[in-house]
Design an enzyme around this catalytic site. Sequence first.
Site, PDB file in Angstrom:
ATOM      1  N   CYS A 279       0.862  -1.016   0.110  1.00  0.00           N
ATOM      2  CA  CYS A 279       0.158   0.193  -0.103  1.00  0.00           C
ATOM      3  C   CYS A 279       0.983   1.205   0.093  1.00  0.00           C
ATOM      4  CB  CYS A 279      -0.815   0.047   1.033  1.00  0.00           C
ATOM      5  SG  CYS A 279      -2.285   1.229   0.866  1.00  0.00           S
ATOM      6  N   HIS A 363      -3.629  -5.395  -0.424  1.00  0.00           N
ATOM      7  CA  HIS A 363      -3.568  -5.981   0.691  1.00  0.00           C
ATOM      8  C   HIS A 363      -3.629  -7.378   0.797  1.00  0.00           C
ATOM      9  CE1 HIS A 363      -3.466  -2.113   3.578  1.00  0.00           C
ATOM     10  NE2 HIS A 363      -4.044  -1.785   2.386  1.00  0.00           N
ATOM     11  N   GLU A 365      -2.800  -9.226   3.337  1.00  0.00           N
ATOM     12  CA  GLU A 365      -3.359  -9.919   4.599  1.00  0.00           C
ATOM     13  C   GLU A 365      -4.847 -10.088   4.607  1.00  0.00           C
ATOM     14  OE1 GLU A 365      -4.702  -5.913   4.975  1.00  0.00           O
ATOM     15  OE2 GLU A 365      -2.800  -6.689   3.995  1.00  0.00           O
TER      16      GLU A 365
END
Length: 391
Positions: A279, A363, A365
Amino acid sequence: MSGWQETKATALLIFQDGTIVEGHGLGATGHAVGEVCFNTAITGYQEILTDLSYAGQIITFTFPHIGNIGANAEDVETVKMASAPGARGCVLKADITNPSNYRSAEHLNDWLKANNIIGISGVDTRALTAMIRDKGFANAIIAHNPEGNFDIDVLKAEAAKFAGLENLDLAKTVSTAQTYKWNEKTWQWDEGVSALENAEHHIVAIDYGAKSNILRCLVDENAAVTVVNAQTPAKDILALNPDGIFLSNGPGDPAATGEYAVPIIQELIESGLPIFGICLGHQLLGLALGAKTKKMHQGHHGANHPVQDLTTTKVEITSMNHGFAVDADTLPANVTETHKSLFDGSNCGLMVNDKPIFSVQYHPEASPGPHDSHYLFGRFMDNVKSHKQAA
């Protein structure tokens, strides 16, 4: 028969052009100014609201039913909520749904109050989303007064003064004030979270607004994590003897944050250590390598964005949250574009050709979101292992 009785608005969303949207107030009282964006995820509202990449923003949820999961302490993505809560406000179509999930510990409305997040419901979120898509990001002020008493002129004036997120460095306002250790692994079904013992690797994470689940994913790769402030000098980072460097997500304009972050990252690049960015960390790495960043029309915010890995041709469904992007046309010759958005073709990843350095815009995760991209943490750790073996 008595006349029609109108319900008094207890919350307002006032845009810089003077447009006023009325609704029902939720969460904290008061007012907050920010950039209005929309998020298309249908789950994970608590994770979204506590993602520090949303600092300075008011989130419009396109999914109409928010609140049925309730709230709990485990789904918070901000490490220290008291000092940096994430989003400034939220916009909903319907009133908050009562919780009906076994993990719920608190009603979402009570959680919003406790964390000083202002909400408004009763808004035509489809129309608001269409407006942002047509006209781009909009700046506004969100206000909640249970009595419905508002000084419209004062609120309009404050909204008009907000300059937006361009040229604004928010990372320094949300970054950790003190270095700390992290050894917590990702949440597991019916087990919760657990701690890693006897880690094989050591990663230093530079905190521009790091999400908890990113740190957990690093720990899942058998790595102990040391988290440092965004302005920590490179020599101090290297003195911690890391096996790799992680550049975290975060809010604001990367060009503004880059004024101090880029020289630090450039020194870390010269060290030869493996580096992985996500990011804002991706954008800052791009700047450090000589590329440029640009403000997007409406940004990418959701858990359903298709991205192609150009190194494998694989398509992943990803979680995204960003309003700025690396300009792929400005990447230097020694840097390869590795991922791109299949929505608009914008850059979503890069790697340095002759160094163990790469980053992605989205992202992996995935909190919330699909787990298609979890392999990137393994790719980073493979770089760490190879570098240690060659040392």
